[in-house]
Design a protein around this motif. Sequence first.
Motif, mmCIF file in Angstrom:
data_model
loop_
_atom_site.group_PDB
_atom_site.id
_atom_site.type_symbol
_atom_site.label_atom_id
_atom_site.label_comp_id
_atom_site.label_asym_id
_atom_site.label_seq_id
_atom_site.Cartn_x
_atom_site.Cartn_y
_atom_site.Cartn_z
ATOM 1 N N SER A 22 0.823 -1.208 0.000
ATOM 2 C CA SER A 22 0.000 0.000 0.000
ATOM 3 C C SER A 22 0.858 1.259 0.000
ATOM 4 C CB SER A 22 -0.946 -0.009 1.197
ATOM 5 O OG SER A 22 -0.196 -0.018 2.397
ATOM 6 N N ASP A 23 2.161 1.136 0.357
ATOM 7 C CA ASP A 23 3.040 2.298 0.347
ATOM 8 C C ASP A 23 3.161 2.905 -1.045
ATOM 9 O OD1 ASP A 23 5.372 0.863 2.728
ATOM 10 O OD2 ASP A 23 3.480 1.913 3.038
ATOM 11 N N GLY A 24 3.040 2.085 -2.095
ATOM 12 C CA GLY A 24 3.132 2.579 -3.456
ATOM 13 C C GLY A 24 1.809 3.084 -4.001
ATOM 14 N N ALA A 25 0.743 2.970 -3.213
ATOM 15 C CA ALA A 25 -0.590 3.321 -3.702
ATOM 16 C C ALA A 25 -0.704 4.769 -4.174
ATOM 17 C CB ALA A 25 -1.648 2.994 -2.654
ATOM 18 N N PRO A 26 -0.255 5.775 -3.399
ATOM 19 C CA PRO A 26 -0.371 7.151 -3.903
ATOM 20 C C PRO A 26 0.399 7.347 -5.206
ATOM 21 C CG PRO A 26 0.036 7.176 -1.554
ATOM 22 C CD PRO A 26 0.231 5.744 -2.025
ATOM 23 N N HIS A 27 1.590 6.780 -5.281
ATOM 24 C CA HIS A 27 2.401 6.885 -6.502
ATOM 25 C C HIS A 27 1.690 6.207 -7.674
ATOM 26 C CE1 HIS A 27 5.863 6.641 -9.202
ATOM 27 N NE2 HIS A 27 5.526 5.378 -9.365
ATOM 28 N N ASP A 28 1.250 4.987 -7.457
ATOM 29 C CA ASP A 28 0.602 4.229 -8.535
ATOM 30 C C ASP A 28 -0.665 4.917 -9.015
ATOM 31 O OD1 ASP A 28 2.630 2.368 -8.266
ATOM 32 O OD2 ASP A 28 1.426 0.991 -7.052
ATOM 33 N N GLU A 29 -1.448 5.435 -8.084
ATOM 34 C CA GLU A 29 -2.676 6.139 -8.462
ATOM 35 C C GLU A 29 -2.354 7.415 -9.228
ATOM 36 O OE1 GLU A 29 -6.524 6.716 -9.201
ATOM 37 O OE2 GLU A 29 -5.636 4.912 -8.335
ATOM 38 N N ALA A 30 -1.305 8.123 -8.821
ATOM 39 C CA ALA A 30 -0.890 9.338 -9.524
ATOM 40 C C ALA A 30 -0.463 9.018 -10.949
ATOM 41 C CB ALA A 30 0.241 10.021 -8.762
ATOM 42 N N VAL A 31 0.265 7.931 -11.119
ATOM 43 C CA VAL A 31 0.698 7.527 -12.469
ATOM 44 C C VAL A 31 -0.519 7.192 -13.326
ATOM 45 C CG1 VAL A 31 1.961 5.769 -13.775
ATOM 46 C CG2 VAL A 31 2.993 6.798 -11.747
ATOM 47 N N ARG A 32 -1.487 6.506 -12.770
ATOM 48 C CA ARG A 32 -2.712 6.176 -13.526
ATOM 49 C C ARG A 32 -3.455 7.444 -13.948
ATOM 50 N NH1 ARG A 32 -2.607 1.576 -10.279
ATOM 51 N NH2 ARG A 32 -3.693 2.534 -8.527
ATOM 52 N N ARG A 33 -3.588 8.401 -13.022
ATOM 53 C CA ARG A 33 -4.293 9.654 -13.354
ATOM 54 C C ARG A 33 -3.554 10.424 -14.434
ATOM 55 N NH1 ARG A 33 -4.616 10.182 -7.707
ATOM 56 N NH2 ARG A 33 -2.986 11.771 -7.790
ATOM 57 N N ALA A 34 -2.224 10.516 -14.302
ATOM 58 C CA ALA A 34 -1.435 11.251 -15.290
ATOM 59 C C ALA A 34 -1.524 10.581 -16.658
ATOM 60 C CB ALA A 34 0.020 11.348 -14.837
ATOM 61 N N HIS A 35 -1.439 9.261 -16.684
ATOM 62 C CA HIS A 35 -1.529 8.534 -17.951
ATOM 63 C C HIS A 35 -2.888 8.781 -18.612
ATOM 64 C CE1 HIS A 35 -0.443 5.499 -20.885
ATOM 65 N NE2 HIS A 35 -1.632 4.956 -20.712
ATOM 66 N N ALA A 36 -3.945 8.729 -17.829
ATOM 67 C CA ALA A 36 -5.292 8.971 -18.373
ATOM 68 C C ALA A 36 -5.409 10.392 -18.911
ATOM 69 C CB ALA A 36 -6.347 8.703 -17.302
ATOM 70 N N ALA A 37 -4.851 11.363 -18.189
ATOM 71 C CA ALA A 37 -4.930 12.755 -18.645
ATOM 72 C C ALA A 37 -4.154 12.955 -19.941
ATOM 73 C CB ALA A 37 -4.389 13.688 -17.559
ATOM 74 N N ILE A 38 -2.960 12.391 -20.016
ATOM 75 C CA ILE A 38 -2.147 12.529 -21.231
ATOM 76 C C ILE A 38 -2.850 11.856 -22.402
ATOM 77 C CG2 ILE A 38 0.027 11.820 -22.327
ATOM 78 C CD1 ILE A 38 0.388 14.184 -20.454
ATOM 79 N N GLN A 39 -3.407 10.674 -22.175
ATOM 80 C CA GLN A 39 -4.130 9.996 -23.248
ATOM 81 C C GLN A 39 -5.324 10.820 -23.699
ATOM 82 O OE1 GLN A 39 -5.012 6.006 -21.845
ATOM 83 N NE2 GLN A 39 -3.492 5.217 -23.256
ATOM 84 N N GLU A 40 -6.080 11.330 -22.756
ATOM 85 C CA GLU A 40 -7.252 12.147 -23.088
ATOM 86 C C GLU A 40 -6.837 13.382 -23.866
ATOM 87 O OE1 GLU A 40 -11.171 13.124 -23.420
ATOM 88 O OE2 GLU A 40 -10.388 11.290 -22.506
ATOM 89 N N TYR A 41 -5.704 13.923 -23.496
ATOM 90 C CA TYR A 41 -5.228 15.161 -24.102
ATOM 91 C C TYR A 41 -4.799 14.958 -25.551
ATOM 92 C CZ TYR A 41 -3.252 19.837 -23.889
ATOM 93 O OH TYR A 41 -2.997 21.166 -24.082
ATOM 94 N N THR A 42 -4.232 13.817 -25.883
ATOM 95 C CA THR A 42 -3.593 13.705 -27.195
ATOM 96 C C THR A 42 -3.900 12.451 -27.985
ATOM 97 O OG1 THR A 42 -1.499 14.047 -28.333
ATOM 98 C CG2 THR A 42 -1.440 12.633 -26.431
ATOM 99 N N LEU A 43 -4.512 11.458 -27.379
ATOM 100 C CA LEU A 43 -4.750 10.214 -28.106
ATOM 101 C C LEU A 43 -6.006 10.331 -28.959
ATOM 102 C CD1 LEU A 43 -3.366 7.459 -28.271
ATOM 103 C CD2 LEU A 43 -4.966 6.640 -26.560
ATOM 104 N N SER A 44 -5.883 9.969 -30.216
ATOM 105 C CA SER A 44 -7.026 9.971 -31.119
ATOM 106 C C SER A 44 -7.301 8.529 -31.541
ATOM 107 C CB SER A 44 -6.729 10.826 -32.356
ATOM 108 O OG SER A 44 -5.764 10.188 -33.171
ATOM 109 N N ALA A 45 -8.330 8.335 -32.317
ATOM 110 C CA ALA A 45 -8.661 6.998 -32.804
ATOM 111 C C ALA A 45 -7.515 6.413 -33.634
ATOM 112 C CB ALA A 45 -9.942 7.042 -33.628
ATOM 113 N N GLU A 46 -6.736 7.277 -34.259
ATOM 114 C CA GLU A 46 -5.613 6.827 -35.090
ATOM 115 C C GLU A 46 -4.338 6.602 -34.280
ATOM 116 O OE1 GLU A 46 -7.293 9.904 -36.006
ATOM 117 O OE2 GLU A 46 -8.735 8.562 -36.936
#
Length: 73
Positions: free
Chosen positions: A3-27
Motif C-alpha cells: 500500500s506504500d506505493g498506492a499514492p504513486h501508482d494512483e498518480a501515475v494512472r491519473r497522469a496517464h489517463a490525462a495525457i491519453q485524453e489530451y492527445t490520443l485519437s482513434a488513429e
Amino acid sequence: MSSDGAPHDEAVRRAHAAIQEYTLSAEGWRSSPSETLQRVLADLLHWCDDTQRDFDRALAVARERHAAERPDG
C-alpha cells in the motif's frame, strides 16, 4: 504491491489517463509522449497566466508532493 506505493501508482494512472485524453485519437498518438508533455505544460503555463496562478509555486508544491508519494519517499 504494498500500500506504500498506492499514492504513486494512483498518480501515475491519473497522469496517464490525462495525457491519453489530451492527445490520443482513434488513429493513435497525435504526437510523441514527450511532445505531448511539453504541450500540456505549455498550456498549463498559459492557463496560469490567464487565471493569475503561480506556476512555479504550484510546481514547487507538486515536487514536494511527488517526493512524499514516491514508494521510496
